[in-house]
Design an enzyme around this catalytic site. Sequence first.
Site, PDB file in Angstrom:
ATOM      1  N   LEU A 203       0.677  -1.228   0.031  1.00  0.00           N
ATOM      2  CA  LEU A 203      -0.086   0.035   0.219  1.00  0.00           C
ATOM      3  C   LEU A 203       0.679   1.332  -0.145  1.00  0.00           C
ATOM      4  O   LEU A 203       1.566   1.547   0.970  1.00  0.00           O
ATOM      5  CB  LEU A 203      -0.611   0.035   1.172  1.00  0.00           C
ATOM      6  CG  LEU A 203      -2.099   0.885   1.340  1.00  0.00           C
ATOM      7  CD1 LEU A 203      -3.057   0.433   0.419  1.00  0.00           C
ATOM      8  CD2 LEU A 203      -2.642   0.658   2.977  1.00  0.00           C
ATOM      9  N   HIS A 204       0.835   1.942  -0.931  1.00  0.00           N
ATOM     10  CA  HIS A 204       1.603   3.146  -0.673  1.00  0.00           C
ATOM     11  C   HIS A 204       1.023   4.480  -2.187  1.00  0.00           C
ATOM     12  O   HIS A 204       1.793   5.483  -1.887  1.00  0.00           O
ATOM     13  CB  HIS A 204       2.995   2.922  -1.386  1.00  0.00           C
ATOM     14  CG  HIS A 204       3.280   2.668  -2.955  1.00  0.00           C
ATOM     15  ND1 HIS A 204       3.004   1.417  -3.408  1.00  0.00           N
ATOM     16  CD2 HIS A 204       3.710   3.393  -3.823  1.00  0.00           C
ATOM     17  CE1 HIS A 204       3.350   1.567  -4.609  1.00  0.00           C
ATOM     18  NE2 HIS A 204       3.712   2.863  -5.111  1.00  0.00           N
ATOM     19  N   ARG A 205       0.119   4.016  -2.667  1.00  0.00           N
ATOM     20  CA  ARG A 205      -0.250   5.242  -3.553  1.00  0.00           C
ATOM     21  C   ARG A 205      -0.714   6.257  -2.865  1.00  0.00           C
ATOM     22  O   ARG A 205      -1.285   6.290  -1.774  1.00  0.00           O
ATOM     23  CB  ARG A 205      -1.648   4.516  -4.343  1.00  0.00           C
ATOM     24  CG  ARG A 205      -1.681   3.886  -5.454  1.00  0.00           C
ATOM     25  CD  ARG A 205      -1.617   4.481  -6.846  1.00  0.00           C
ATOM     26  NE  ARG A 205      -0.242   4.596  -7.333  1.00  0.00           N
ATOM     27  CZ  ARG A 205       0.618   3.691  -7.747  1.00  0.00           C
ATOM     28  NH1 ARG A 205       0.398   2.252  -7.717  1.00  0.00           N
ATOM     29  NH2 ARG A 205       1.986   4.139  -7.957  1.00  0.00           N
ATOM     30  N   ARG A 238       6.684   5.618   2.662  1.00  0.00           N
ATOM     31  CA  ARG A 238       5.580   6.834   2.509  1.00  0.00           C
ATOM     32  C   ARG A 238       4.285   6.377   3.498  1.00  0.00           C
ATOM     33  O   ARG A 238       4.006   7.264   4.173  1.00  0.00           O
ATOM     34  CB  ARG A 238       5.201   6.763   1.127  1.00  0.00           C
ATOM     35  CG  ARG A 238       3.682   7.627   0.857  1.00  0.00           C
ATOM     36  CD  ARG A 238       3.205   7.403  -0.187  1.00  0.00           C
ATOM     37  NE  ARG A 238       3.607   8.080  -1.447  1.00  0.00           N
ATOM     38  CZ  ARG A 238       3.445   9.316  -1.774  1.00  0.00           C
ATOM     39  NH1 ARG A 238       2.565   9.894  -0.972  1.00  0.00           N
ATOM     40  NH2 ARG A 238       3.999   9.574  -3.059  1.00  0.00           N
ATOM     41  N   ASP A 279      -2.188  -1.739  -3.696  1.00  0.00           N
ATOM     42  CA  ASP A 279      -2.634  -0.732  -4.778  1.00  0.00           C
ATOM     43  C   ASP A 279      -1.704  -0.317  -5.618  1.00  0.00           C
ATOM     44  O   ASP A 279      -1.308   0.660  -6.742  1.00  0.00           O
ATOM     45  CB  ASP A 279      -2.813   0.561  -3.981  1.00  0.00           C
ATOM     46  CG  ASP A 279      -1.855   1.150  -3.113  1.00  0.00           C
ATOM     47  OD1 ASP A 279      -0.763   0.603  -3.245  1.00  0.00           O
ATOM     48  OD2 ASP A 279      -2.207   2.166  -2.291  1.00  0.00           O
TER      49      ASP A 279
END
Length: 365
Positions: A203-205, A238, A279
Amino acid sequence: MRTLSIVGARPQFIKLAPVTRALASAGVQDVIVHTGQHYDAGMSDVFFDELGIPQPDLNLSVGSGSHGAQTARMLELIEAAIEEQKPDWVIIYGDTNSTVAGALAAAKLHVPIAHVEAGLRSFNRAMPEEINRIVADHVSDLLLAPTETAMQNLGTENLAARSVLTGDVMLDAVRYNSAVAEQRSTILDDLGVDDRSYAVLTLHRASNTEAETLGPLMRTLNTIAEEQIPIVFPMHPRTAAAMRADETFTASERLQIVEPVGFLDMLALVGHARFALTDSGGLQKEAYFLGCPCVTLREETEWLETVNGGGNVLVGPDPERIVTAVNDWLDVDAATVRDRIRDSVASFGDGHAAEAIVAAIQARS
Ligand code: UD1
């Protein structure tokens, strides 16, 4: 002939590996420029080591920053690198800020540009990657498309004359490395998980790491880990930074949060997972190529073939839709999904996209 490859972020190192290998086999000298967009050892060095990529000839060490500041620093330094190295072609990869900076610098210096993974569109301009793709494609001279869908997108934007269908270099990378991963990776033992007994999450978008989305999303995933299936979560820096700001969240013991892992460990984790939650564009495909079902935590995908082929469902960050998709994958037998997917993997090529890319560049030189 002399090419100059510009990379900077994790997924680009994976794409670079087969291309730079194929260039070397064809007797082409490829100068590698690393912008330094990703700089942590676990986000960068491990990929060069494991994938056998030669050390970058130049590291621009731009580091983090706002989109404008990061891209501007890259643009100035890439321009100087191109002027010094005088390549016949600049090769750019994917859709990151390093891609768009490389595209703009080379275009202004009139050096021909080949874009690997051209033609992808999410049709969502709120994604920084979508802007990067559009700009990179329109200033490039040779558009190397991974799929028919990408070719169609390029045609719609009047770019067909510059486009070549090569297949997807990510399939090359997965095929080349998955047997190695099986032999070398000890990640399942290290994390104490067994074949098909866990789900893997990334998950990083930008849209998912904003506080108002990330909080509810992490709570949903935490409940799934607690009540349905343990989750292994190699966490992007992030996301880790965003999570540190949320002092009220406590991860369940069954949600194993670990540092980002290398490509071989990721292949092993995905290859043995019951399903993936992600994502990331790259992970959707890695899962697909390895026959692992996927739940995509976005509203759209650039890789429609994975959805149409029956291996991927799009649910966005919505808790109810995530839980439904998880239940659906838990109800299906893994072998059934693998059989369903097998036939449609061919829409990503034959695992030799890198050779097709080199041939397309040579044909125009
Ligand atoms: C970038 C790409 C994205 C790609 C992703 C893969 C853009 C716009 N996005 O997103 O398309 O899927 O890489 O990972 O180019 N950070 C570190 N250490 C690092 C790298 C990043 O701590 O080695 C942190 C920094 O605080 C940085 C943040 O992560 O501000 C985001 O990094 P950035 O390079 O801006 O974008 P990604 O989210 O990694």
